[in-house]
Design an enzyme around this catalytic site. Structure first.
Site, PDB file in Angstrom:
ATOM      1  N   ARG A   1       0.811  -1.482   0.078  1.00 55.80           N
ATOM      2  CA  ARG A   1      -0.130   0.109   0.227  1.00 55.80           C
ATOM      3  C   ARG A   1       1.008   1.697  -0.057  1.00 55.80           C
ATOM      4  NH1 ARG A   1      -3.885  -2.829   4.878  1.00 55.80           N
ATOM      5  NH2 ARG A   1      -1.516  -3.538   5.689  1.00 55.80           N
TER       6      ARG A   1
ATOM      7  N   SER B   1       5.217  -5.381  15.455  1.00 51.85           N
ATOM      8  CA  SER B   1       5.330  -4.784  13.668  1.00 51.85           C
ATOM      9  C   SER B   1       6.012  -3.317  14.337  1.00 51.85           C
ATOM     10  CB  SER B   1       4.207  -4.695  13.104  1.00 51.85           C
ATOM     11  OG  SER B   1       2.897  -5.699  12.948  1.00 51.85           O
TER      12      SER B   1
ATOM     13  N   ASP C   1       5.984  -1.696  10.693  1.00 53.57           N
ATOM     14  CA  ASP C   1       5.484  -0.529  10.890  1.00 53.57           C
ATOM     15  C   ASP C   1       4.407   0.349  12.077  1.00 53.57           C
ATOM     16  OD1 ASP C   1       2.956  -1.869  11.506  1.00 53.57           O
ATOM     17  OD2 ASP C   1       2.226  -2.639   9.150  1.00 53.57           O
TER      18      ASP C   1
ATOM     19  N   ARG D   1      28.581  23.936   4.019  1.00 56.92           N
ATOM     20  CA  ARG D   1      28.681  22.351   3.164  1.00 56.92           C
ATOM     21  C   ARG D   1      29.057  21.536   4.081  1.00 56.92           C
ATOM     22  NH1 ARG D   1      30.382  23.104  -2.108  1.00 56.92           N
ATOM     23  NH2 ARG D   1      30.514  21.266  -2.315  1.00 56.92           N
TER      24      ARG D   1
ATOM     25  N   TYR E   1      39.878  24.052  -7.499  1.00 56.43           N
ATOM     26  CA  TYR E   1      39.746  22.833  -8.738  1.00 56.43           C
ATOM     27  C   TYR E   1      40.161  23.512  -9.865  1.00 56.43           C
ATOM     28  CZ  TYR E   1      37.029  19.199 -10.977  1.00 56.43           C
ATOM     29  OH  TYR E   1      36.599  18.280 -11.800  1.00 56.43           O
TER      30      TYR E   1
ATOM     31  N   ALA F   1      42.741  44.465  -4.001  1.00 56.91           N
ATOM     32  CA  ALA F   1      41.836  44.167  -3.949  1.00 56.91           C
ATOM     33  C   ALA F   1      41.601  43.868  -5.423  1.00 56.91           C
ATOM     34  CB  ALA F   1      40.567  45.246  -4.364  1.00 56.91           C
TER      35      ALA F   1
ATOM     36  N   ARG G   1      47.956  43.245 -10.855  1.00 57.70           N
ATOM     37  CA  ARG G   1      46.725  44.281 -11.239  1.00 57.70           C
ATOM     38  C   ARG G   1      47.136  45.309 -12.206  1.00 57.70           C
ATOM     39  NH1 ARG G   1      44.761  48.398  -6.581  1.00 57.70           N
ATOM     40  NH2 ARG G   1      43.706  46.813  -4.621  1.00 57.70           N
TER      41      ARG G   1
HETATM   42  C1  UD1 Z   1      -1.983  -6.314  11.419  1.00 56.32           C
HETATM   43  C2  UD1 Z   1      -3.320  -7.405  12.038  1.00 56.32           C
HETATM   44  C3  UD1 Z   1      -4.126  -6.732  12.462  1.00 56.32           C
HETATM   45  C4  UD1 Z   1      -3.589  -5.576  12.835  1.00 56.32           C
HETATM   46  C5  UD1 Z   1      -2.900  -4.551  12.187  1.00 56.32           C
HETATM   47  C6  UD1 Z   1      -2.473  -3.631  12.960  1.00 56.32           C
HETATM   48  C7  UD1 Z   1      -3.223  -9.739  11.375  1.00 56.32           C
HETATM   49  C8  UD1 Z   1      -3.374 -10.771  10.738  1.00 56.32           C
HETATM   50  N1  UD1 Z   1      -3.097  -8.357  10.563  1.00 56.32           N
HETATM   51  O1  UD1 Z   1      -2.493  -6.247  10.134  1.00 56.32           O
HETATM   52  O2  UD1 Z   1      -5.380  -7.018  13.150  1.00 56.32           O
HETATM   53  O3  UD1 Z   1      -5.067  -4.398  13.198  1.00 56.32           O
HETATM   54  O4  UD1 Z   1      -1.772  -5.027  12.092  1.00 56.32           O
HETATM   55  O5  UD1 Z   1      -0.602  -2.247  12.245  1.00 56.32           O
HETATM   56  O6  UD1 Z   1      -2.144  -9.790  11.919  1.00 56.32           O
HETATM   57  N2  UD1 Z   1       4.659  -9.393   7.518  1.00 56.32           N
HETATM   58  C9  UD1 Z   1       5.928  -9.452   8.398  1.00 56.32           C
HETATM   59  N3  UD1 Z   1       5.731 -11.340   6.552  1.00 56.32           N
HETATM   60  C10 UD1 Z   1       4.208 -11.423   6.356  1.00 56.32           C
HETATM   61  C11 UD1 Z   1       3.595 -10.432   6.358  1.00 56.32           C
HETATM   62  C12 UD1 Z   1       3.652  -9.267   7.428  1.00 56.32           C
HETATM   63  O7  UD1 Z   1       6.731  -9.089   8.717  1.00 56.32           O
HETATM   64  O8  UD1 Z   1       4.419 -11.994   5.564  1.00 56.32           O
HETATM   65  C13 UD1 Z   1       5.465  -7.884   8.735  1.00 56.32           C
HETATM   66  C14 UD1 Z   1       4.999  -6.563   8.007  1.00 56.32           C
HETATM   67  O9  UD1 Z   1       6.426  -6.527   7.113  1.00 56.32           O
HETATM   68  C15 UD1 Z   1       4.121  -5.554   9.236  1.00 56.32           C
HETATM   69  C16 UD1 Z   1       3.861  -6.645   9.990  1.00 56.32           C
HETATM   70  O10 UD1 Z   1       4.226  -8.105   9.508  1.00 56.32           O
HETATM   71  O11 UD1 Z   1       5.226  -4.892   9.698  1.00 56.32           O
HETATM   72  C17 UD1 Z   1       1.930  -6.348   9.757  1.00 56.32           C
HETATM   73  O12 UD1 Z   1       1.276  -6.611   8.303  1.00 56.32           O
HETATM   74  P1  UD1 Z   1       1.128  -6.278   7.884  1.00 56.32           P
HETATM   75  O13 UD1 Z   1       0.547  -5.909   5.887  1.00 56.32           O
HETATM   76  O14 UD1 Z   1       0.947  -4.342   7.883  1.00 56.32           O
HETATM   77  O15 UD1 Z   1      -0.522  -6.274   8.728  1.00 56.32           O
HETATM   78  P2  UD1 Z   1      -2.307  -5.210   8.928  1.00 56.32           P
HETATM   79  O16 UD1 Z   1      -2.392  -5.357   7.755  1.00 56.32           O
HETATM   80  O17 UD1 Z   1      -1.648  -3.897   9.277  1.00 56.32           O
HETATM   81 CA    CA Z   2       0.243  -2.854   9.017  1.00 62.13          CA
END
Ligand code: UD1
Ligand code: CA
Length: 452
Positions: free
Chosen positions: A16, A100, A102, A331, A385, A421, A438
């Site tokens: 996404r 996670s 993220d 810089r 340079y 100058a 000069r």
């Molecule tokens: C997930 C949760 C959801 C929750 C949300 C919160 C599940 C099924 N769903 O959804 O309930 O509300 O997080 O943010 O768990 N990742 C892997 N390997 C994979 C898939 C994902 O490492 O195969 C990692 C992604 O990189 C990410 C994290 O897991 O950092 C979450 O995955 P993401 O796809 O963002 O889950 P959501 O759809 O947000």
């Molecule tokens: Ca997520």
């Protein structure tokens, strides 16, 4: 924290985001998402977390830089599948904290509280939840009274379930044994055909194991970043947190709405930040310095009591009580001693300007050492340079470089030397000498004729 293993899921592509970069490598307040999560886990006392990587693993590994153990998930088959990859790395009697990559807005205190509740209550699993006004996209927490019934993903939820505002934050604690036994039983029978980690809860509930939910009141913490819009929202939240932190520490921020300070910037007491200013990277501003308005500093150190206004600097060190700006451009490799003045339309690169020296207007100083209290006249250019190589210039203490001098490097101008100058100086100038290059001025008397 005791007997705790942290697993950070970061293998997904982040479809996404529509980006070439893996999602967790996107930057938030000057740091990647994964670094934010690592910082938070370290603050919570976990020494070496496991990070599950897959998509774009090389760049993530480089960014993690040995702060964590890397576990590879070759195919991204869902969050449940991600955590399965960590099974060889934990013991049955350990607590497994799953996060996670993220979710950079979580706080270490919240992790502490989650783990404490989970361990004290002897739960098999505990999920961190939050109430969100806009729960769209999150897994919903379905409860019967206080008891968890299931966690349902947006795509699998009924329209009634979608109205529920308590969401799964994606952060959990598990008993090692409970996680191990249930992970092997999850399926891909859901709208996305993935192994959902949340299915572990269905199995544990069927087994009547003790499951807890822990709701954080700070709803921002549950914020997960899936899109650029959410990245920008998170940026706003982190930025506000950073500004509030520094104001609480005694920094004046005249206009927070137009001030941008990265997470790793350090500010001392009584620093003043004027509007439209951006401080990024590992910048440090010492006591009583005044920065801005309209200033951008990246990886810079600004000494006590210095003033930097309407200027741009990168990888530069500014000493104490310096005056920089307006419209100065420092810089990488610029090092200024104390009480140096750099004025308008001056560019300095890879140069050391010693205490009390001045470069007040319209100059380019590159690969140069300027001695103490030297004065560089307006329009001075170090011609460093030759088209192939860069060459150094050395200007002695107290030297006086006349306006519009070209200093053709390699070149040395001695202490107390003066250049006239408009001179193009190609040979070394001894200490205390005057160098003028000069043509003599020609005067033609009565040259002007009235037009007939
Ligand atoms: C997930 C949760 C959801 C929750 C949300 C919160 C599940 C099924 N769903 O959804 O309930 O509300 O997080 O943010 O768990 N990742 C892997 N390997 C994979 C898939 C994902 O490492 O195969 C990692 C992604 O990189 C990410 C994290 O897991 O950092 C979450 O995955 P993401 O796809 O963002 O889950 P959501 O759809 O947000
Ligand atoms: Ca997520």
């Amino acid at each position: 924290m005791s007997n705790l293993v942290a697993v950070i899921m970061a293998a997904g592509k982040g479809t996404r985001m529509k980006s070439k970069l893996p999602k967790v490598m996107h930057s938030l307040a000057g740091k990647t998402l994964i670094e934010h999560v690592l910082d938070m886990v370290e603050q919570a006392g976990v020494e070496r977390p496991l990070v599950i990587v897959g998509h774009g693993r090389e760049c993530i590994e480089a960014c993690i830089n040995k702060r964590a153990e890397i576990v590879v998930q070759t195919e991204q088959l869902g969050t449940g599948h991600a955590v399965m990859q960590a099974m060889p790395y934990f013991e049955d009697d350990q607590t497994i904290l799953v996060l996670s990559g993220d979710q950079p807005l979580l706080k270490a205190e919240t992790l502490d509280a989650l783990v404490k509740l989970h361990q004290e209550q002897g739960a098999s699993a505990t999920v961190l939840t939050a109430y969100l006004d806009q729960p769209f996209g999150y897994g919903r927490i379905i409860k019967d009274g206080e008891d968890l019934v299931k966690i349902v993903e947006e795509k699998d939820a009924s329209s009634d379930e979608r109205k529920i505002k308590e969401v799964n934050s994606g952060t959990y604690c598990f008993k090692g044994s409970a996680l191990r036994e249930t992970l092997t039983k999850i399926t891909t029978q859901n709208a996305q055909g993935e192994y959902y980690l949340t299915e572990v809860f269905d199995i544990l509930l069927k087994r009547k194991e003790k499951i807890l939910t822990y709701c954080t009141v700070n709803t921002h913490e549950a914020f997960g970043i899936n899109s650029r819009g959410q990245l920008a929202e998170a940026e706003k939240i982190v930025r506000t947190r950073i500004l509030e932190h520094w104001m609480a520490e005694g920094v004046t921020i005249v206009d927070p709405a137009s001030t941008f300070i990265d997470a790793d910037v350090e500010l001392e007491q009584d620093v003043t930040i004027l509007p439209f200013t951006r401080l990024s990277g590992k910048t440090r501003i010492e006591e009583d310095a005044v920065i801005g308005p309209q200033t951008s500093l990246e990886n810079c150190i600004v000494g006590r009591g210095s003033e930097v206004f309407n200027s741009v600097a990168r990888d530069a060190m500014i000493g104490e009580r310096c005056h920089i700006g307006p419209f100065s451009y420092l810089r990488p490799g610029t090092k200024l001693g104390a009480e140096v003045k750099v004025g308008d339309f001056v560019e300095i690169k890879n140069s050391w300007i010693e205490t009390g020296a001045k470069v007040p207007h319209l100059s380019y100083i590159g690969d140069t050492h300027v001695g103490k209290s030297a004065n560089i006249g307006a329009g001075t250019i170090t011609c460093n340079y030759d088209g192939l190589k860069k060459h150094p210039t050395k200007i002695g203490d107290h030297a006086f470089i006349g306006s519009n001098t070209n200093l053709v490097a390699p070149l040395e101008v001695g202490e107390y030397a003066v250049t006239g100058a408009g001179s193009t100086i190609t040979k070394n100038v001894p200490a205390k000498a005057l160098a003028v290059e000069r043509n003599h001025q020609v005067i033609r008397e009565n040259w002007h004729r009235e037009k007939i």
